[in-house]
Design an enzyme around this catalytic site. Structure first.
Site, short mmCIF file in Angstrom:
data_model
loop_
_atom_site.label_atom_id
_atom_site.label_comp_id
_atom_site.label_asym_id
_atom_site.label_seq_id
_atom_site.Cartn_x
_atom_site.Cartn_y
_atom_site.Cartn_z
N ARG A 1 0.88 -1.13 0.12
CA ARG A 1 0.01 -0.22 0.18
C ARG A 1 0.85 1.22 -0.03
O ARG A 1 1.77 1.34 0.70
CB ARG A 1 -0.95 0.14 1.31
CG ARG A 1 -2.07 -1.00 1.18
CD ARG A 1 -3.08 -0.48 0.19
NE ARG A 1 -4.23 -1.53 -0.08
CZ ARG A 1 -4.29 -2.40 -0.94
NH1 ARG A 1 -3.27 -2.73 -1.75
NH2 ARG A 1 -5.49 -3.21 -1.00
N GLU B 1 -2.98 7.92 -5.93
CA GLU B 1 -2.98 7.37 -7.33
C GLU B 1 -4.17 7.83 -8.14
O GLU B 1 -5.35 7.96 -7.57
CB GLU B 1 -3.28 5.73 -7.05
CG GLU B 1 -2.14 4.99 -6.14
CD GLU B 1 -2.46 3.69 -5.74
OE1 GLU B 1 -3.60 3.25 -6.20
OE2 GLU B 1 -1.40 2.90 -5.06
N HIS C 1 -0.61 0.58 -10.04
CA HIS C 1 -1.51 -0.14 -9.23
C HIS C 1 -2.19 -1.67 -9.88
O HIS C 1 -3.36 -1.90 -9.87
CB HIS C 1 -2.84 0.20 -8.34
CG HIS C 1 -2.87 -0.49 -6.89
ND1 HIS C 1 -3.49 0.37 -5.85
CD2 HIS C 1 -3.12 -1.93 -6.68
CE1 HIS C 1 -3.73 -0.46 -5.04
NE2 HIS C 1 -3.59 -1.67 -5.39
N1 LIG Z 1 -0.74 -3.90 -5.40
C1 LIG Z 1 -1.87 -4.86 -5.24
O1 LIG Z 1 -2.56 -5.13 -6.41
C2 LIG Z 1 -2.11 -5.55 -4.05
C3 LIG Z 1 -2.98 -6.69 -4.04
C4 LIG Z 1 -3.20 -7.49 -2.97
C5 LIG Z 1 -2.86 -7.18 -2.01
N2 LIG Z 1 -2.13 -6.23 -1.79
C6 LIG Z 1 -1.29 -5.79 -0.39
O2 LIG Z 1 -0.28 -6.46 -0.22
C7 LIG Z 1 0.05 -6.58 1.21
C8 LIG Z 1 0.34 -8.21 1.57
O3 LIG Z 1 -0.77 -8.86 1.31
P1 LIG Z 1 -1.06 -10.35 1.97
O4 LIG Z 1 -2.21 -10.93 1.49
O5 LIG Z 1 0.21 -10.96 2.08
O6 LIG Z 1 -1.46 -10.00 3.40
P2 LIG Z 1 -1.76 -11.04 4.77
O7 LIG Z 1 -2.88 -10.17 5.35
O8 LIG Z 1 -1.69 -12.52 4.23
O9 LIG Z 1 -0.29 -10.70 5.56
C9 LIG Z 1 -0.04 -9.66 6.13
C10 LIG Z 1 1.15 -9.80 7.04
O10 LIG Z 1 1.68 -8.80 7.67
C11 LIG Z 1 2.17 -8.85 8.99
N3 LIG Z 1 2.40 -7.52 9.49
C12 LIG Z 1 1.29 -6.72 10.26
N4 LIG Z 1 1.86 -5.65 10.53
C13 LIG Z 1 3.33 -5.73 10.55
C14 LIG Z 1 4.43 -5.08 10.92
N5 LIG Z 1 4.48 -3.89 11.65
N6 LIG Z 1 5.70 -5.53 10.43
C15 LIG Z 1 5.87 -6.54 9.71
N7 LIG Z 1 4.75 -7.69 9.52
C16 LIG Z 1 3.55 -7.10 9.80
C17 LIG Z 1 1.07 -9.67 9.57
O11 LIG Z 1 1.47 -10.26 10.55
C18 LIG Z 1 0.54 -10.71 8.40
O12 LIG Z 1 1.46 -11.73 8.46
C19 LIG Z 1 -1.01 -6.04 1.84
O13 LIG Z 1 -0.80 -4.58 1.91
C20 LIG Z 1 -2.10 -6.03 0.75
O14 LIG Z 1 -2.94 -4.62 0.97
C21 LIG Z 1 -1.62 -5.42 -2.82
#
Ligand SMILES: NC(=O)c1ccc[n+]([C@@H]2O[C@H](COP(=O)([O-])OP(=O)(O)OC[C@H]3O[C@@H](n4cnc5c(N)ncnc54)[C@H](O)[C@@H]3O)[C@@H](O)[C@H]2O)c1
Length: 326
Positions: free
Chosen positions: A236, A265, A283
């Site tokens: 994000r 964005e 994105h």
């Molecule tokens: N660019 C895109 O199109 C797109 C698409 C899907 C997801 N995303 C983003 O990708 C990211 C990851 O998604 P995901 O499915 O792997 O999420 P997920 O929910 O599976 O995992 C998130 C992880 O972050 C960890 N976390 C929380 N706070 C933390 C911190 N301070 N330091 C380190 N780790 C921490 C949690 O313990 C968890 O394991 C999210 O931000 C999501 O919004 C982006």
């Protein structure tokens, strides 16, 4: 008995056929609102058994107008456009699809890593401008043996890790909430955040956007990174302080960045636009033709579960389901 009715508040899809296909299995009809306004949504949703939503705001006022709705299923990962408290007190379960694009985002993160490491966009621009020479792209370092640091070790980075390892990268990660066994099984070293910044040649951001992660990559973090390191963000935008990143690039605190997400964005007068050592994509990490079909199918399957008395896979307010069975 009248056929089940599933309202769709708004849609960004070229067709709703994948969702329609799943819902036809229980004889449910799909009706799309003419526009994403309170009145237009209620016109199709007031008597609907379920509501599917993409970006439309599902407010408390709208929820009060839903007379039969048992589930609000979001076409997407986050549910911040749905008033969760209002849905919960109305006894409506809210669901999301957290895993429809994890292949795509993990591929995109790795594609950005390879692109910055091999300087592909820059080299392409040079060749297109008539320069066919190695001097322009020097230095490039070997991937094998380089360190990739994953900030967050959830679903997506757990898929990035094996892909990166196949290129010979050593993978470390920082995630205070993931149990040790997950790291061990993945063959990924668990490290503290400052250690990750210090040792990584590539840092890839995969945390959610939370108060504690907003601006996590700011001036202080950049000062701790290697001057030869690259930052990759597919998570994000606001997790990275973009003004601080621009200053850090100018000061040589890191070598470059590749971002799929930005604070604004599309970006307006961003200091990151127009740099040879920054790659920006709009994105699009989540997107493939297949991921969008998956998203519709999985969101519609949640509706089928709830309307046929089964538990959905990804409820955000599961307490509603407990109340129903109590
Ligand atoms: N660019 C895109 O199109 C797109 C698409 C899907 C997801 N995303 C983003 O990708 C990211 C990851 O998604 P995901 O499915 O792997 O999420 P997920 O929910 O599976 O995992 C998130 C992880 O972050 C960890 N976390 C929380 N706070 C933390 C911190 N301070 N330091 C380190 N780790 C921490 C949690 O313990 C968890 O394991 C999210 O931000 C999501 O919004 C982006």
């Amino acid at each position: 008995m009248p056929p089940l009715l599933v309202a769709v508040a708004d849609s960004v899809f070229p067709t709703l056929d994948p969702a329609r296909g799943v819902l036809s299995g229980i004889g449910a009809e799909l009706q799309l609102a003419a526009e994403p306004t309170l009145e237009a949504i209620l016109r199709v949703a007031a008597d609907a058994d379920a509501l599917l939503v993409t970006y439309a705001k599902i407010t408390a006022e709208m929820i009060q107008g839903l007379t039969r709705c048992r589930i609000i299923s979001r076409f997407g990962i986050g549910v911040d456009n749905v008033d969760l408290a209002a849905a919960t007190s109305a006894g409506i379960v809210v669901t999301r699809v957290p895993d429809y694009c994890i292949d795509e985002v993990s591929d995109h993160a790795l594609a950005l890593l390879l692109a910055v490491a091999r300087k592909i966009p820059f080299a392409n621009a040079q060749v297109q401008a008539g320069r066919w020479e190695m001097a322009a792209v020097v230095p490039i370092h070997r991937l094998r043996g380089s360190v990739l640091g994953l900030a967050g070790f959830g679903r997506i980075p757990q898929l990035v890790a094996p892909k990166a390892k196949s290129f010979g990268l050593r993978v470390v990660a920082h995630d205070p909430y993931v149990p040790t066994e997950i790291f061990t099984r993945a063959g990924v070293e668990s490290v503290e955040f400052p250690q990750l910044l210090k040792m990584s040649d590539y840092v890839s951001v995969h945390t959610p956007l939370l108060p504690e992660t907003r601006g996590l990559f700011g001036a202080d973090a950049f000062r701790q990174m290697k001057p030869t390191a690259y930052l990759i963000n597919t998570a994000r935008g606001p997790i990275v302080d973009e003004a601080a990143l621009a200053r850090a690039l100018d000061a040589g605190h890191l070598a470059g960045a590749a971002l799929d997400v930005m604070t604004q964005e599309p970006p307006v007068s961003s200091p990151l636009v127009g740099r040879d050592n920054v790659i920006l994509t709009p994105h699009t990490s989540f997107y493939s033709e297949e991921s969008l079909v998956d998203l519709q199918v999985k969101a519609a399957e949640e509706v089928v579960c709830v309307l046929t008395g089964r538990a959905p896979r990804n409820p955000v307010n599961p307490e509603v389901l407990q109340q129903r069975t109590a």
